[in-house]
Design an enzyme around this catalytic site. Sequence first.
Site, short mmCIF file in Angstrom:
data_model
loop_
_atom_site.label_atom_id
_atom_site.label_comp_id
_atom_site.label_asym_id
_atom_site.label_seq_id
_atom_site.Cartn_x
_atom_site.Cartn_y
_atom_site.Cartn_z
CB SER A 140 8.03 4.43 7.05
OG SER A 140 7.98 3.04 6.97
N PRO B 199 4.98 3.72 25.61
CG PRO B 199 6.64 4.74 26.92
CD PRO B 199 5.34 5.03 26.22
CB ALA C 51 -1.02 4.63 7.56
NE ARG D 100 27.07 -18.82 -6.15
CZ ARG D 100 28.24 -18.55 -5.61
NH1 ARG D 100 28.95 -17.51 -6.04
NH2 ARG D 100 28.71 -19.30 -4.64
CD GLU E 75 0.58 2.61 10.18
OE1 GLU E 75 -0.54 2.82 10.70
OE2 GLU E 75 1.41 3.49 9.96
N GLY E 76 -0.93 -1.79 13.27
CA GLY E 76 -1.70 -2.97 13.66
C GLY E 76 -0.88 -4.22 13.36
C1 LIG Z 1 9.69 1.06 13.21
C2 LIG Z 1 8.38 1.39 13.84
C3 LIG Z 1 7.75 2.58 13.57
C4 LIG Z 1 6.54 2.91 14.21
N1 LIG Z 1 5.94 4.13 13.96
C5 LIG Z 1 4.86 4.51 14.72
C6 LIG Z 1 4.32 5.84 14.59
O1 LIG Z 1 4.75 6.64 13.74
N2 LIG Z 1 3.30 6.19 15.41
C7 LIG Z 1 2.78 5.36 16.35
O2 LIG Z 1 1.86 5.75 17.07
N3 LIG Z 1 3.26 4.08 16.48
C8 LIG Z 1 4.29 3.65 15.70
N4 LIG Z 1 4.82 2.38 15.84
C9 LIG Z 1 4.28 1.51 16.88
C10 LIG Z 1 3.43 0.36 16.37
O3 LIG Z 1 2.24 0.82 15.82
C11 LIG Z 1 3.24 -0.61 17.54
O4 LIG Z 1 4.49 -1.24 17.76
C12 LIG Z 1 2.15 -1.65 17.30
O5 LIG Z 1 0.89 -1.05 17.35
C13 LIG Z 1 2.20 -2.81 18.31
O6 LIG Z 1 2.28 -2.32 19.60
P1 LIG Z 1 3.41 -2.88 20.61
O7 LIG Z 1 4.70 -2.87 19.92
O8 LIG Z 1 3.26 -2.14 21.86
O9 LIG Z 1 3.04 -4.41 20.81
P2 LIG Z 1 1.94 -5.01 21.85
O10 LIG Z 1 0.62 -4.36 21.64
O11 LIG Z 1 2.51 -5.01 23.22
O12 LIG Z 1 1.86 -6.50 21.32
C14 LIG Z 1 2.89 -7.48 21.55
C15 LIG Z 1 2.42 -8.79 20.95
O13 LIG Z 1 1.20 -9.22 21.57
C16 LIG Z 1 0.20 -9.40 20.58
N5 LIG Z 1 -1.11 -9.06 21.14
C17 LIG Z 1 -1.49 -7.92 21.77
N6 LIG Z 1 -2.79 -7.99 22.09
C18 LIG Z 1 -3.26 -9.18 21.64
C19 LIG Z 1 -4.54 -9.84 21.65
N7 LIG Z 1 -5.63 -9.25 22.17
N8 LIG Z 1 -4.62 -11.06 21.08
C20 LIG Z 1 -3.55 -11.64 20.51
N9 LIG Z 1 -2.32 -11.08 20.46
C21 LIG Z 1 -2.18 -9.87 21.03
C22 LIG Z 1 0.59 -8.48 19.44
O14 LIG Z 1 0.00 -8.85 18.22
C23 LIG Z 1 2.11 -8.66 19.45
O15 LIG Z 1 2.43 -9.86 18.79
C24 LIG Z 1 5.98 2.00 15.15
C25 LIG Z 1 6.60 0.78 15.38
C26 LIG Z 1 7.79 0.46 14.75
C27 LIG Z 1 8.45 -0.86 15.03
#
Ligand SMILES: Cc1cc2nc3c(=O)[nH]c(=O)nc-3n(C[C@H](O)[C@H](O)[C@H](O)COP(=O)(O)OP(=O)(O)OC[C@H]3O[C@@H](n4cnc5c(N)ncnc54)[C@H](O)[C@@H]3O)c2cc1C
Length: 390
Positions: free
Chosen positions: A97, A140, A248, A274, A369-370
């Site tokens: 990462s 957030p 990425a 084992r 990354e999606g």
């Molecule tokens: C360890 C870590 C490192 C990261 N690093 C970065 C970084 O460097 N830069 C950065 O910008 N981001 C970063 N992220 C953020 C990451 O890209 C997001 O967490 C991710 O895009 C999902 O967004 P969210 O967590 O807000 O989930 P949400 O978008 O709130 O989604 C929550 C759930 O709802 C589902 N959902 C949402 N919309 C729909 C739909 N239309 N149909 C069906 N299901 C749906 C999602 O698939 C998920 O299961 C990081 C995350 C983690 C955990």
Amino acid sequence: MKALDPRDPAGLAALLDDEERAVATAVRQFCSEWVDPAVAEWFERGEIPDIRGLAKGLGALGVLGMHLEGYGCAGMSATQYGVACLELEASDSGVRSLVSVQGSLAMFAIHRWGSEEQKREWLPRLAAGEAIGCFGLTEPDVGSDPGSMRTRARRDGDDWVLDGRKMWITNGSVADVAVVWARTEEGVRGFVVPTDSEGFSAPSIKHKLSLRASVTSELVLDGVRLPADAVLPEAAGLSGPLACLNEARYGIVWGAMGAARSALHAAQTYAGERTQFGRPISAFQLTQQKLADMYLEYTKGVLFAIHLGRRKDAGVLTPEQVSMGKLNNVREALEICRTARTILGANGISLEFPVIRHMTNLESVLTYEGTSEMHTLVVGQAVTGHAAFR
Ligand SMILES: Cc1cc2nc3c(=O)[nH]c(=O)nc-3n(C[C@H](O)[C@H](O)[C@H](O)COP(=O)(O)OP(=O)(O)OC[C@H]3O[C@@H](n4cnc5c(N)ncnc54)[C@H](O)[C@@H]3O)c2cc1C
């Protein structure tokens, strides 16, 4: 006839050329010296004690922005970059990462969308690991739907003033430069933000149970004033950050298979050593079925990664194909890790073995990354013509 290699029964190594194999060997050697002896402890402590030293080591190895041309970057092929991601993630998804965010997000954004001055200022230092970069898109309240972002950049004379918050940002609190995406009157724009700018702070996110050997932070932008030339001149709209994410994600297609390989090999070794009921557990049919299925999925995943790598090198890889690769390979890598965990029994939950670390790491990889759901919808749209995102 050559004997079958029990660690590569399908003979995947033969699909790589000499240069690609040389990249794999160099990265593996680096990881076995720098990462493998310490990574379980980093994970347990939730920090990489000398992350700047690690970044410089990765820079000297040539993997930071390795698929970019010029400005101190190695100018290697997409397949060579993929091979490096696989070997890095075989050690830990957190280290991969670090490299992905630096090279495919921060450096790629500046390389693709930046001005000549921005490239000259940042790329050589980022390539050498003398500077660390991060990429702020998620907020957030905004993840999968970045078009709803709230972070704003407004003009004040010639300057830009940024206000907002970014969340879950890899490398955030150790970064020297942040590529930050913000809403402006002209739509979404990217900004190159030195992290010592007044009003910028990056508190670490604690309490993670995944990617613990990786820095994850919030970015707080509180009236951050930037000169007019801080904007990435060539990026307008969401296509800017989305192009970076596609880069990425491509690395993840390969990287996930590295985590899978490490877990698979750990399970294979363990099953041979084992003994229960007077026999090695590898002699039981149920264990063999698990190992055979794990090898099948691993083989298919690596074949897919190589195929996509060749398409990327030929300039014909599409974002939908990258989505297919990320969706499949992360899902299957996670399944391989979960199955490996069962083969290790109680030891499967111990950090003495790499399996549970890879498994929990991949829970993040599944989301960032999606998410897997987003990539499912991308593939669904590609095959039906209907967008089902909203
Ligand atoms: C360890 C870590 C490192 C990261 N690093 C970065 C970084 O460097 N830069 C950065 O910008 N981001 C970063 N992220 C953020 C990451 O890209 C997001 O967490 C991710 O895009 C999902 O967004 P969210 O967590 O807000 O989930 P949400 O978008 O709130 O989604 C929550 C759930 O709802 C589902 N959902 C949402 N919309 C729909 C739909 N239309 N149909 C069906 N299901 C749906 C999602 O698939 C998920 O299961 C990081 C995350 C983690 C955990």
